[in-house]
Every structure is written in C-alpha cells, then in structure tokens.
Scaffold this motif. Structure first.
Motif: not given
Length: 179
Positions: A40-47
């Motif tokens: 699976f794919y991990f989506h890390d949105v930091i801004d």
C-alpha cells in the motif's frame, strides 16, 4: 511440624488456582501460522490545509540542526492501494516519528497500520524502528498486531515514491507472519 488449618487452606487455594490457570483454554483459536504480503501507499502531508502530520515537539536546537534533530511529529495518514492520493483507501497509518539522528535524516518510527477495508478490516499492525528517509529502501520491524494479525511479526520495506515540500508518498511492502 504439623500444618495448621490456615496453611492447609492456603495450600489448597494455590493448588486450585494453579490447576485452573494451567488448564484454562485461551479465547484465541490457534490456527496454522501463515505469511501475508501487503502492499500500500502512505501519504504524509506536512503542509497546507489538508495536512495529516503535525509537529508536536522540538528541542531548543531543532531549528539550527542540519537534520532537525529533536523534532517530534504525530501523523494520521491515509493508506491507499495505489500512489495516487485519490486511489482506494485501505486504512490509515497512525503514530509518530521523531528525528533521532544528528548526522543524517534518520527517524524513529512508531506507527500502527489500521486497516479499514477487505479481509483485514478492523485489524492493525504495529511498526517500531529506524527509518533512514533518504535511503532508497528502508526496513523496519513489525512488532505486533491485533485482530487477524494477533501475534504478528515481520518487517516493512519502505520506498519513497515521491517527495516534495508538501507531501511524501511512500510505498510499503509488508511481510508479516500471523495466525
């Protein structure tokens, strides 16, 4: 020396408790151990307005450190089938990462993969380990789980799919042994 009535009662009580504990069946039904591979794919949105990761702590020297050493970030990131943020969501990655290296961008990762779709819905996997973010591939141990992943152990391979100042998309290949 003769036993007193009190000593006899204590002896019988401990004997009964030991017998009950030794013969009790756990509520977990033992099954054959198997290995599962999940991707699976991990989506890390930091801004931005839809951020999924927030810095919650920093050391006094974090802003002057080359690596950001001492920064601690909590996250609640979507896990999707494909790298496109609009692809089907299969769960969430919830936990925290901390910059734990002064020489390179090395994170201490503590996270749970919480599955919301398919046969693993309601189950979790727990990962705890080092993530050398700039390495092509990183390996972190799977240290446990819940639901269908009870007694889980294994490893997670992370590969950065894309990275920009707002978002990181990371491909995870997880190999886990469980019952």
């Amino acid at each position: 020396m003769a036993r007193t009535h009190f000593q006899t009662i204590i002896f019988i009580t401990f004997f009964l408790i030991f017998t009950i504990v030794a013969t009790a069946k756990p509520d977990f039904k033992f099954r054959k151990e198997k290995i599962s591979h999940l991707q699976f794919y991990f989506h890390d949105v930091i801004d931005g307005p839809n951020r999924t990761a927030v810095q919650v702590a920093a050391a006094p020297s974090t802003n002057t450190s080359v690596t950001g050493f001492g920064a601690v970030t909590m996250f609640d990131n979507p896990l999707t089938k494909g790298p496109n943020p609009m692809s089907k969501m299969v769960g969430r990655a919830q936990g925290m990462y901390a910059v734990a290296s002064q020489q390179e961008l090395g994170l201490l990762m503590n996270m749970n993969f919480v599955f919301a779709e398919g046969k693993y819905k309601g189950s979790t996997l727990s990962v705890l380990g080092r993530n050398a973010v700039l390495a092509k591939e990183r390996e972190m141990p799977v240290v446990g789980g819940s639901g269908l992943f009870r007694f889980a152990r294994g490893y997670a391979l992370a590969k950065t799919y894309s990275l920009d100042p707002i978002r990181a998309i990371v491909e995870y290949d997880v190999f886990v042994m469980h019952y």
